[in-house]
Write an enzyme that holds these catalytic residues in place. Structure first.
Site, mmCIF file in Angstrom:
data_model
loop_
_atom_site.group_PDB
_atom_site.id
_atom_site.type_symbol
_atom_site.label_atom_id
_atom_site.label_comp_id
_atom_site.label_asym_id
_atom_site.label_seq_id
_atom_site.Cartn_x
_atom_site.Cartn_y
_atom_site.Cartn_z
ATOM 1 N N GLU A 112 131.540 33.745 -57.117
ATOM 2 C CA GLU A 112 131.495 34.738 -55.815
ATOM 3 C C GLU A 112 131.619 36.134 -56.432
ATOM 4 O O GLU A 112 131.416 36.999 -55.626
ATOM 5 C CB GLU A 112 132.982 34.245 -55.220
ATOM 6 C CG GLU A 112 132.893 33.148 -54.351
ATOM 7 C CD GLU A 112 134.213 32.700 -53.855
ATOM 8 O OE1 GLU A 112 134.254 32.148 -52.795
ATOM 9 O OE2 GLU A 112 135.314 32.950 -54.648
ATOM 10 N N ASP A 143 129.742 25.108 -45.913
ATOM 11 C CA ASP A 143 130.008 23.813 -45.465
ATOM 12 C C ASP A 143 130.901 23.739 -44.172
ATOM 13 O O ASP A 143 131.110 24.905 -43.669
ATOM 14 C CB ASP A 143 130.913 22.832 -46.560
ATOM 15 C CG ASP A 143 132.311 23.598 -46.586
ATOM 16 O OD1 ASP A 143 132.349 24.300 -47.450
ATOM 17 O OD2 ASP A 143 133.034 23.221 -45.789
HETATM 18 N N1 ADE Z 1 135.631 27.243 -48.968
HETATM 19 C C1 ADE Z 1 134.525 26.723 -48.635
HETATM 20 N N2 ADE Z 1 134.513 25.648 -48.105
HETATM 21 C C2 ADE Z 1 135.997 25.479 -47.631
HETATM 22 C C3 ADE Z 1 136.558 24.402 -47.148
HETATM 23 N N3 ADE Z 1 135.976 23.501 -46.599
HETATM 24 N N4 ADE Z 1 137.887 24.495 -47.193
HETATM 25 C C4 ADE Z 1 138.554 25.244 -47.796
HETATM 26 N N5 ADE Z 1 137.991 26.419 -48.309
HETATM 27 C C5 ADE Z 1 136.698 26.394 -48.471
#
Ligand code: ADE
Length: 237
Positions: A13, A199
């Site tokens: 990041e 995601d």
């Molecule tokens: N960062 C990226 N994806 C995430 C998720 N599914 N839950 C928590 N933090 C995240």
């Protein structure tokens, strides 16, 4: 004079921003390395804080106490909580709250930290505007402004995701934003949280996350650089 603190939890990041900084110096503090220099002509301090709320909060305090940052931005990735947010899309915080803070037993609203006068910490209007413009320039038509929900949990289960949606009405979930916001508020430093979706925070998350982590993180870093450029232009105007 504007000095922007830029926080990312993971190396992926912050690595592109670190590579683009000029006149970079480094200082170790509380187990993190704080890099000070210029990004797009703006004085910045970039730190990889590590994952989760405590890591995030303590790095914000160091940025305030040891570097005197005037503004804060959190760049990173998040899991989508909205059917309208796809992988690669961007979210700019209107506000940010905890999804794992519960003092309801004592009469507080869900998510409210006793002693704070809001449940969701509002982002700075000007920073929000710059971040939105920057996000739209990088990925036109794929940016939403709204609530971000934070907690010490990687969300990868539909039932857990649903509960977080019900409790927070957030657009996406991640693990640092609300802690950065709370610490920023206590130091009266304006902030904005900027996230790219990696995601869908459900049973596809385990498959999607490793594939899209890097793409999403780098997209968010691109937006952060553009935000720094806009802050510099605003200061020079
Ligand atoms: N960062 C990226 N994806 C995430 C998720 N599914 N839950 C928590 N933090 C995240």
């Amino acid at each position: 004079m504007t000095k922007l603190g830029i926080i990312g939890a993971m190396q992926v990041e912050v690595e592109t921003l670190l590579g683009e900084m000029e006149g970079r110096t480094a200082l170790e503090k509380a187990g993190s390395t704080f890099y000070e220099g210029n990004l797009a002509g703006l004085p910045v301090v970039v730190v990889q804080c590590g994952v989760g709320k405590v890591n995030a909060a303590l790095c914000v305090q160091v940025l305030c106490d040891c570097f005197g940052v005037t503004h804060l931005v959190n760049t990173g990735i998040a899991g989508s909580l909205s059917a309208e947010l796809d992988i690669g899309d961007l979210v700019v915080s209107r506000d940010v709250m905890y999804h794992d803070f519960d003092c309801v037993h004592f009469g507080y609203p869900y998510g409210r930290v006793p002693g704070m006068d809001v449940t969701a910490f509002p982002a700075d209007e000007a920073l929000l505007g710059y971040a939105f413009a920057a996000a739209e320039a990088v990925n036109p038509g794929h940016t939403k402004v709204g609530r971000i929900a934070s907690g010490d949990q990687f969300v990868a289960e539909p039932g857990v995701k649903q509960k977080i949606i019900e409790n927070t009405h957030g657009l996406c979930t991640e693990m640092e934003g609300a802690a950065i916001a709370q610490t920023a508020c206590r130091n009266a430093v304006p902030f904005v949280i900027l996230r790219a979706i990696s995601d869908k925070a459900d049973d596809s998350a385990e498959m999607d996350y490793p594939t899209f982590e890097r793409i999403a993180a780098h997209r968010c870093a691109q937006v952060t650089r553009s935000l720094a450029k806009q802050l510099k232009a605003a200061e020079d105007a």
